[in-house]
Design a protein around this motif. Structure first.
Motif, PDB file in Angstrom:
ATOM      1  N   SER A  37       0.065  12.485   5.486  1.00 25.18           N
ATOM      2  CA  SER A  37       0.075  11.973   4.187  1.00 25.18           C
ATOM      3  C   SER A  37      -0.021   9.923   4.589  1.00 25.18           C
ATOM      4  O   SER A  37       0.628   9.774   4.810  1.00 25.18           O
ATOM      5  CB  SER A  37       1.445  12.390   3.314  1.00 25.18           C
ATOM      6  OG  SER A  37       2.316  11.910   3.634  1.00 25.18           O
ATOM      7  N   VAL A  38      -0.999  10.037   4.158  1.00 23.14           N
ATOM      8  CA  VAL A  38      -1.433   8.394   3.198  1.00 23.14           C
ATOM      9  C   VAL A  38      -0.924   7.792   2.433  1.00 23.14           C
ATOM     10  O   VAL A  38      -0.901   8.419   1.041  1.00 23.14           O
ATOM     11  CB  VAL A  38      -3.091   7.739   3.538  1.00 23.14           C
ATOM     12  CG1 VAL A  38      -2.905   6.404   3.722  1.00 23.14           C
ATOM     13  CG2 VAL A  38      -3.318   8.153   4.786  1.00 23.14           C
ATOM     14  N   PRO A  39      -0.212   6.612   1.908  1.00 25.47           N
ATOM     15  CA  PRO A  39       0.678   6.040   0.865  1.00 25.47           C
ATOM     16  C   PRO A  39      -0.422   5.950  -0.293  1.00 25.47           C
ATOM     17  O   PRO A  39      -1.661   5.263   0.432  1.00 25.47           O
ATOM     18  CB  PRO A  39       1.414   5.009   1.319  1.00 25.47           C
ATOM     19  CG  PRO A  39       2.024   5.725   2.648  1.00 25.47           C
ATOM     20  CD  PRO A  39       0.621   6.487   2.606  1.00 25.47           C
ATOM     21  N   GLU A  40      -0.506   6.122  -1.333  1.00 26.26           N
ATOM     22  CA  GLU A  40      -1.801   5.420  -2.474  1.00 26.26           C
ATOM     23  C   GLU A  40      -2.162   4.405  -2.017  1.00 26.26           C
ATOM     24  O   GLU A  40      -1.006   3.377  -2.636  1.00 26.26           O
ATOM     25  CB  GLU A  40      -1.001   5.873  -4.223  1.00 26.26           C
ATOM     26  CG  GLU A  40      -2.457   6.191  -5.021  1.00 26.26           C
ATOM     27  CD  GLU A  40      -3.349   6.711  -4.526  1.00 26.26           C
ATOM     28  OE1 GLU A  40      -4.525   6.647  -4.713  1.00 26.26           O
ATOM     29  OE2 GLU A  40      -2.931   8.058  -4.215  1.00 26.26           O
ATOM     30  N   GLY A  41      -3.135   3.321  -2.192  1.00 24.34           N
ATOM     31  CA  GLY A  41      -2.906   2.096  -1.571  1.00 24.34           C
ATOM     32  C   GLY A  41      -2.761   1.282  -0.036  1.00 24.34           C
ATOM     33  O   GLY A  41      -2.794   0.209  -0.145  1.00 24.34           O
TER      34      GLY A  41
END
Lengths: 399, 252
Positions: free
Chosen positions: A166-170
């Protein structure tokens, strides 16, 4: 050791020790000293040393052994990078699948390009590979924008949502190895010195050691001997019952895979790609690396890669203020004069310095830095022998 | 039926008829010489045998199989080795490596990816290579670079590279060209020995009559692309047609 003869095992051991201790060796000057700018032991540069080392080792398998000069090797570097970043975008931020995908894609492209380019030899081979590389650059830059991101290139964003990470938002996705982030470092401060041990560097270094080991094995194998035969005399080879074409093609594919590994590692270290990675100057750079270090030697290309990357990063950092500091002990007029003389060779002028070093090496050391090392070694050897002889002659009268 | 059968071979280069209806039969284990004045088509014929040129018409059979349309490396794998007029060796490699390459070609065929085996673990091949080097008196030069050898040694090396493959037919293109008399005699002895001990059929193109008459069992005389006569050395010596076409000319 590992199926290597004594000499090669010695060389390999030295390379292992040097790469593992690189954070110490490349940081010989204390943090606050004036010479600290010559320190090369920071993660970004150390990673570049080993990655371009891999690239140059692979290039040398083609150019050094078979004599076929590819002038478009950066294309495989780029293909490896794009393949790796897509693997990260789609599947996982773990570096292993990305690197493997980079190697596979670069190898496939190497097979295709090599198959076509191999139909010509000499300068025409070089021009064909150059044309392929520039075509790849053009494709990546504009035509294939949906896949390559065009001019801006590719990064990993939250919207990519890889299947297994998962890639954190922003934020921009960062590569890891089973949770260990490539950017993470352990810093060791001893006295005035600061040593940085970077995870990414060590992963790239292990890859380089494996790549280097495989290249030693290849050099000493019958296959390597055949590749040298290709360079030496193809006519004799064909009349000896050997088909030189598949040998050259295999060398091309292997060297493309090395470039793919380097490209994959570049993405692993810094999760972005741009088309400029495939530009022809990047292909020319690896040719310089191989020639500067010593074409056809085992360690030469790595040395050449290290030297060029060192100059690119260190000499380009020196500016006029630093020069003024160095020459401050001189009378004002002479100080300004010295700065004026050296000014074109530093900062952005580092290419000029590289060019001069390159010319000197080609003219005086056609075998590259390795030949320089051998000459120094022989000089010492002769001195030792001369001393030993002098001793023995001195002893005889006493007896 | 000979080991090499050439039938009705024609080859034109533009307006030049290089070979016209050449028939040639080389008997197994014999030494067959092809002689003729310059431009008679000797080298063209040889190039047709090894796959460098393809004849316009006719057939070339080696041991019952056609060699036409095959590549040089395939023809070599059938058992035909060739020695060139100027020695073709691997100059950048050592003498030993020069011998090992044909050994590998013989054992592993025309291509094999043996990238993770060590050359120096191949003891059987090394031994074979050592033996052949002793046979041609070059054992002490094994670690020299082939390019630094003398011309005579280069020839012997090339010969050894062919012999180590144990070919059935050895084609020699002027093997003594440019050699001193003593070297020529050594080569003659070496070739005689090869023919008798190793059962290798030889086909020699040669200018030097001394070599031809010391070695050949049969001689074919080529003139202007066609075979003039084929006979034993004794009969060739006395043949007036040959005198006229070749020997007579060279005695002017």
């Amino acid at each position: 050791m590992l199926g290597l003869n004594k000499k090669d095992a010695g060389l390999f051991t030295i390379v292992i020790v040097l790469t593992m201790l690189a954070p110490f060796i490349l940081n010989p000057f204390p943090e606050n000293s004036e010479l600290a700018q010559f320190n090369a032991g920071y993660p970004d540069l150390m990673q570049r040393f080993v990655i371009f080392g891999i690239f140059a080792i692979g290039f040398n398998i083609l150019f050094g052994l078979t004599g076929y000069l590819s002038f478009g090797h950066a294309a495989f570097l780029g293909v490896g990078s794009y393949a790796a970043i897509w693997m990260m975008k789609l599947l996982t931020l773990n570096v292993i699948p990305a690197i493997i995908m980079g190697i596979i894609f670069a190898g496939l492209c190497g097979g295709g390009v090599g198959f076509v380019a191999r139909s010509r030899s000499g300068i025409y081979f070089s021009i064909l590979t150059l044309a392929f590389a520039q075509m790849s650059y053009a494709l990546a830059y504009s035509v294939l924008t949906p896949i390559t991101g065009g001019e801006t290139g590719l990064q990993i964003k939250a919207t990519d949502s890889p299947l297994m990470s998962s890639v954190p938002e922003g934020e921009i996705g960062r590569a890891n190895l089973f949770g260990l982030e490539m950017g993470s470092s352990y810093e060791l401060s001893v006295g005035g010195w600061l040593f940085t041990f970077n995870a990414g560097y060590y992963i790239a270094a292990v890859c380089m050691l494996i790549a280097f080991y495989l290249s030693i094995r290849l050099f000493r194998s019958p296959f390597g001997m055949m590749l040298r035969a290709v360079k030496s005399n193809q006519q004799r080879m064909n009349y000896t019952g050997l088909n030189s074409k598949p040998y050259t093609l295999a060398a091309f594919v292997i060297s493309g895979m090395y470039a793919g590994l380097a490209g994959g590692l570049m993405v692993a270290m810094d999760t972005q790609v741009g088309p400029e990675r495939m530009f022809w100057t990047a292909s020319g750079e690896v040719v310089l690396m191989a020639i500067l270090g010593g074409v056809g030697t085992l360690i030469g290309p790595v040395l050449g890669a290290g030297m060029i990357k060192y100059m690119e990063n260190i000499i380009s950092k020196i500016n006029d203020n630093i020069l003024h500091q160095w020459f401050a002990f001189m009378p004002d007029g002479i100080e300004d004069f010295m700065v004026f003389i050296i000014h074109p060779f530093i900062g952005k002028g580092w290419h000029l310095t590289l060019g001069i070093v390159f010319m000197l090496v080609v003219i005086f050391l056609p075998g590259g830095l390795v030949e320089g090392g051998q000459r120094i070694g022989r000089l010492f050897g002769r001195k030792k022998r001369a001393e030993a002889e002098a001793e023995s002659t001195a002893k005889t009268p006493a007896e | 039926m000979g080991i090499l059968e050439v039938k009705g071979v024609n080859k034109r280069f533009g307006g030049l008829q290089a070979l016209g209806d050449v028939n040639l039969s080389v008997a197994e284990n014999s030494v067959h010489a092809i002689i003729g004045p310059n431009g008679a088509g000797k080298s063209t014929l040889l190039n047709c045998l090894v796959g460098k040129l393809i004849p316009d018409t006719g057939s070339v059979m080696f041991d019952g199989n056609s060699v036409l349309g095959r590549k040089p490396h395939e023809i070599n794998q059938m058992g035909i080795s060739r020695v060139f007029q100027t020695p073709e060796i691997f100059g950048d490699l050592t003498v030993m490596e020069n011998i090992l390459i044909p050994c590998f070609a013989k054992r592993d065929g025309s291509f094999r990816m043996h990238a993770f085996e060590g050359v120096n673990h191949e003891t059987a091949l090394m031994e074979k290579a050592e033996n052949i080097l002793e046979d041609v008196n070059m054992a002490e030069k094994r670690d020299m670079h082939a390019a630094s050898l003398s011309r005579g040694d280069k020839r012997r090396l090339e010969m050894a590279m062919c012999l180590v493959q144990e070919p059935r037919l050895l084609l020699l293109d002027e093997p003594t060209a440019g050699m001193a008399r003593a070297d020529t005699n050594n080569t003659i002895d070496l070739l005689k020995e090869i023919n008798q001990k190793r059962d290798i059929t030889m086909c020699i193109i040669e200018h030097d009559m001394h070599v031809v008459f010391s070695l050949a069992e049969r001689i074919t005389v080529l003139a202007q692309g066609t075979p003039l006569v084929e006979d034993t050395p004794e009969n060739i010596k006395g043949n007036p047609k040959v005198q006229e076409a070749y020997l007579g000319e060279s005695q002017h």
